[in-house]
Design a protein around this motif. Structure first.
Motif, short mmCIF file in Angstrom:
data_model
loop_
_atom_site.label_atom_id
_atom_site.label_comp_id
_atom_site.label_asym_id
_atom_site.label_seq_id
_atom_site.Cartn_x
_atom_site.Cartn_y
_atom_site.Cartn_z
N UNK A 15 -11.90 0.95 -14.90
CA UNK A 15 -10.82 1.05 -13.91
C UNK A 15 -10.91 -0.10 -12.92
N UNK A 16 -9.82 -0.83 -12.75
CA UNK A 16 -9.76 -1.93 -11.78
C UNK A 16 -9.26 -1.38 -10.46
N UNK A 17 -10.06 -1.55 -9.42
CA UNK A 17 -9.74 -1.02 -8.09
C UNK A 17 -9.01 -2.09 -7.28
N UNK A 18 -7.89 -1.71 -6.66
CA UNK A 18 -6.99 -2.68 -6.02
C UNK A 18 -6.67 -2.25 -4.60
N UNK A 19 -6.62 -3.22 -3.69
CA UNK A 19 -6.12 -3.01 -2.33
C UNK A 19 -4.85 -3.84 -2.17
N UNK A 20 -3.82 -3.23 -1.59
CA UNK A 20 -2.54 -3.91 -1.35
C UNK A 20 -2.48 -4.37 0.10
N UNK A 21 -2.14 -5.65 0.32
CA UNK A 21 -1.95 -6.16 1.68
C UNK A 21 -0.54 -6.70 1.78
N UNK A 22 0.31 -5.97 2.52
CA UNK A 22 1.71 -6.35 2.71
C UNK A 22 2.20 -5.63 3.95
N UNK A 23 3.01 -6.30 4.77
CA UNK A 23 3.44 -5.69 6.02
C UNK A 23 4.62 -4.74 5.86
N UNK A 24 5.18 -4.63 4.66
CA UNK A 24 6.32 -3.74 4.44
C UNK A 24 5.87 -2.47 3.71
N UNK A 25 5.95 -1.31 4.36
CA UNK A 25 5.54 -0.05 3.73
C UNK A 25 6.29 0.24 2.43
N UNK A 26 7.58 -0.08 2.39
CA UNK A 26 8.38 0.18 1.19
C UNK A 26 7.87 -0.67 0.02
N UNK A 27 7.53 -1.93 0.32
CA UNK A 27 6.99 -2.81 -0.73
C UNK A 27 5.66 -2.27 -1.24
N UNK A 28 4.80 -1.85 -0.31
CA UNK A 28 3.51 -1.30 -0.73
C UNK A 28 3.69 -0.05 -1.59
#
Length: 208
Positions: free
Chosen positions: A1-14
């Motif tokens: 399993x590849x563990x990922x963190x999302x960094x984006x200032x738009x909640x909808x995009x995340x």
């Protein structure tokens, strides 16, 4: 399993990215962040394999390239895959110089995104076709290279700042600004401020 963190200032995009990424059985989103402080905290707490990084984070003082550089100083740094709308030369170089493993655009097909995440987790370089073309053009073009400082001057120039204002922004003298402008004009083959901005945008050195 590849563990990922999302960094984006738009909640909808995340939210959209999370749903898309987690449609894959081998990909899992373990955290989200909207800026530098949150990104460092979340990454420290979750130890992801890959951080999916936007470059422009709204009004935040620290952008994606700077966060990438900070993440890469961690004892066990995650790989960073930039996912952004910007494909200018200056954005690409800043991100890669900061330590990003790859650079994709947000209009990439979902399969390209999945493949890019997996390749990034393996430590492989991932570049969108237009990004690769920009880098090839930069290395093969015999024209003089625009320096990082000259890119900053061009960005300020595109905002309509005068020499005095640019000097204040860059913490240099007006004479230094004039010297940078002279070098920029020569390198871009122009003789006006407007011409320099237009040429820089056309060559994708700076954003529109």
């Amino acid at each position: 399993m590849i563990r990922i963190v999302l960094v984006d200032d738009h909640p909808v995009v995340r939210a959209g990215l999370r749903a898309l990424v987690e449609s894959q059985p081998d990909l899992a989103v373990v955290g989200e962040a909207d800026g530098a402080e949150a990104a460092m905290t979340v990454v420290g707490n979750t130890a992801p394999d890959v951080v999916l990084m936007d470059l422009s984070l709204g009004a935040a003082a620290v952008g994606g390239a700077e966060i990438t550089a900070r993440l890469r100083t961690l004892p066990e740094p995650p790989e960073v895959l930039v996912l952004t709308t910007y494909d200018t030369e200056s954005d690409i170089l800043r991100a890669l110089d900061a330590g990003a493993r790859g650079y994709l655009l947000k209009d990439a097909p979902s399969e390209d995104l999945f493949a890019g995440i997996r390749a990034t987790a393996r430590g492989e370089t991932v570049l969108a076709p237009t990004v690769a073309a920009t880098l090839v053009r930069r290395t093969s073009n015999p024209a003089p290279t625009i320096t990082e400082r000259e890119v900053q001057v061009l960005e300020l120039l595109s905002r309509g700042l005068g020499n005095k204002e640019m000097a204040r922004e860059l913490f240099v003298s007006e004479a230094t600004v004039k010297s940078h402008l002279s070098h920029i004009y020569t390198k871009l083959g122009v003789d006006t401020r407007a011409g320099a901005v237009a040429a820089a945008i056309e060559r994708r050195i700076i954003r529109t």
